[in-house]
Each structure stands twice: as structure tokens, then as C-alpha cells.
Motif scaffolding. Sequence first.
Motif, PDB file in Angstrom:
ATOM      1  N   ALA A  25      -5.652  -2.337  -6.517  1.00  0.00           N
ATOM      2  CA  ALA A  25      -4.664  -3.014  -7.353  1.00  0.00           C
ATOM      3  C   ALA A  25      -3.742  -2.026  -8.048  1.00  0.00           C
ATOM      4  N   TYR A  26      -4.100  -0.737  -8.021  1.00  0.00           N
ATOM      5  CA  TYR A  26      -3.322   0.286  -8.720  1.00  0.00           C
ATOM      6  C   TYR A  26      -2.527   1.168  -7.765  1.00  0.00           C
ATOM      7  N   THR A  30       1.341  -0.816  -2.794  1.00  0.00           N
ATOM      8  CA  THR A  30       1.109  -2.259  -2.677  1.00  0.00           C
ATOM      9  C   THR A  30       1.368  -3.018  -3.973  1.00  0.00           C
ATOM     10  N   ASN A  31       1.489  -2.327  -5.083  1.00  0.00           N
ATOM     11  CA  ASN A  31       1.721  -2.969  -6.378  1.00  0.00           C
ATOM     12  C   ASN A  31       2.986  -2.377  -6.986  1.00  0.00           C
TER      13      ASN A  31
END
Length: 417
Positions: A25-26, A30-31
Motif C-alpha cells: 500500500a506504500y 501503485t499508490n
Amino acid sequence: MKTKITIITMVALFMIAAPLLAVSAYDPDTNVVYAQAAEPFVGTSVRAMSMGGAGLGVKGYHDSFLINPANLAKSGFKFTLPSVTVTVYNPKTILESDLIDAIGEEDYDLAATEFLSIFDIGYGDVLTTDVSTVLTIGSFGLALEMQERLMSYQAGNDSSSLNLIAQVTTAATAGLGFRIGIVPDKVSIDLGVTAKAVYRGYYEAIDSELAISLIDGSEEIDTILLNDTPIIAGYALPISAGINVNFPAGLTLSVAAKNFNGNYKMTTYQSINDWSVEVLGNEIGEDTSTDSEFTSEEFEIVSDWRLDAGLTWVPDIGSLVRPVLAVDVVDITSMGGLQGDDLKRAFFEQTRLGASVRLLSILDVRGGISQGYKSIGAGLDLLIFHIDAAYSIQEYGASIGDKPIDALSLRFSLLSR
């Protein structure tokens, strides 16, 4: 029987492939919130900022080889005690707001409101602080740098979608240069290479609600940042190389290839306290974290290399006045395959123009243009004490004019300029 074997095989393949397919998520890839954390590390050069970002072939300064390794050739002895650079973004908006008055009056509710009003949709920076020590001897250079950077990303027009990302980067750079004489006292070639060890860590994004709580004191900042906020940390070992071709009349043609092998190997940690235990072997403070389901992850941040080129003119017109003119084109490989208006637009966006005039060996007056935005600056040398200042504008949007952000930088240093 065949059905059972097929199911078992599929499960086994999934178990093997799942870690490979896991996405952190970091991860900036992709974020979008963390996209700026993927940028190659570049220490703040107030001199370059005031010259529109140009200066690939400008020699004679302590940080010249950090911009172009070829500037190390015949650079002589230079040494700076820890120099400190502070860059504040959106200074015009801050001065026009009531933020400073609210802080002075200890009205932290108003301060939080005024602080959030500074931001707009998209990416931005809030504050950057650099501390560095640089040593050059002959054609060898060594630099130790640390940078704190507070970044922002706001998904919509409402400040409720604001995210603040705090990042700290440390870097050690070693470089070597040498000169090849072609025509005695007329034409020479300078070659240089630097190797950098970079360690970077950034916090999980802080949303606007938590930011308000930290500003007004309803949340303890040490508890939040020590134990309750995940941190993502890792390293990269980039290499850069440069070449200067020195011609008569003070002309220098420069090319620098930067950030080879610049990918970061990152690991997520539950908190900075957890990072300290894992990396340093001791706690920073008492561990009060209550998240027992946190799972550490490893991923790679891809950081591409780039090729810059520039032309610098330093005419010798005496010791009282020393002018410098510089034109740089950054990331020229990205223009490959472009034609017509697209090529013209890319060339304009990636060209940096800068000028500097040194007066009486104590004062530098600087100016520049980058992407159509003007910058100004000055440097003052008083024996061993040096002050540099720059006011510049950078584009944070996808196209010129989308989101220009102004910045005010001040640098203080001792010994070499």
C-alpha cells in the motif's frame, strides 16, 4: 482423483505466486499518494534554484560536483562545515494568510484551518531542510547530506482529501575526476564519476484530520510518530558520470548521466521504534503500539536514470566582475521519438536558463528561467561566512500553468562557498 490433483496444484501455485503478486500500500508505483517518494535524491542547491535550475557546467562551488561529476576535475581544496538550507513553499500564500499571526497568538485551531487552506489539488511540498558537509581535495570529492522533506498530495478540492508525507533521506557521495589536455591551454576534457549511498525513509501519509489534531495539540506528536505510524525505509546505490569539454573563451559543453542503479530496496516497519529495533538494535522509546496484525513487506521503487546536457559561458573580463551564463536541457532522452509541436513543447519544458554575476569577489547576483517561470537569488561571502538566497517557482502539475508553487530558500554555511 484428477480433480483433486488439479485443485491441489492450483492451490500450490497460488501459494508460490501470492508473495510475488503482493502489492504494498506504500509503493509509489501503485499508490499515487507516495509518488514523490520515488524521486531520485537531489540535495537542495540554492545557487541552481536561483539560476532556473541551470548550472551543469558551473565550477568553483562546493556542490558543483554533485550537479555534474565532471566538475571535480582540478577542483582544488574546498571544505564546508555543516551548511544548513531551509526551503519554504507557498511563502506568498502563507504571508497573505493569518497562519503566522495565529501561531503567534497560540490560536492553534485557527492555525490548523489556515494551514489546510494553503493546499490545492495535486502534489506539492511544504518544507525542506538540508544539512550537508562537503570536502574536495584536488580531483576527489566527498559529501555527506541529510534532507528532511514534508510533501503533500490532495486528491480533490476539499482539504479533507489532503495527505502529508514526511520523508528523511541521508546520502554519502564519493567522486573522482580527471582532466585530459587536448590542445594546451585551449581545449581540454574533464571526466568524472560519483557513487552515492542513499538511505531513505518516509512515514505513512497523515490525513488532514490527524494533521489538525497534531497542530492543535489534541494528539501527542511523539506518541503518534514514534509508535503509531508505519514507516517505509530502504536504500539505493546510484552512480552518476559526467563530461565537460572546455573550449577557449570560457565555453564549456557538458553532458551528465545521472542515477544509474537508482532503484530503492524498501521495507515497511510498524513504527519508527520498530525500525530502530530491527535496524539499529535498540528502541528509541517505550513501544506502545497496539497494532498486532501489522505485516512487514518488501518492495522495490523504480527510479530511472536521465541524461542532461548544457552549455556554460564564463568570459574572463577581469577580477572585479565575473559573469556566468548557463543553458541546460534536462532528461533529453525523454524527447526521443517526439516530433513537431510535441518536440517543441518538450524542449521548452525541459530547458533551463540561468545567469550569475559575481561582483568584487563577495556578491553573486543570480537569475533564471525554467518552464517560463522566473527565479532570482543572491549570494554574499563575508570571509568564511556565506549566505545564499533564492526565490523560485516550480511546476507541480502535468502541464505548465497547472500548478505552479513558489519557494523561498535560504542557505547558511562556513568556509568554502
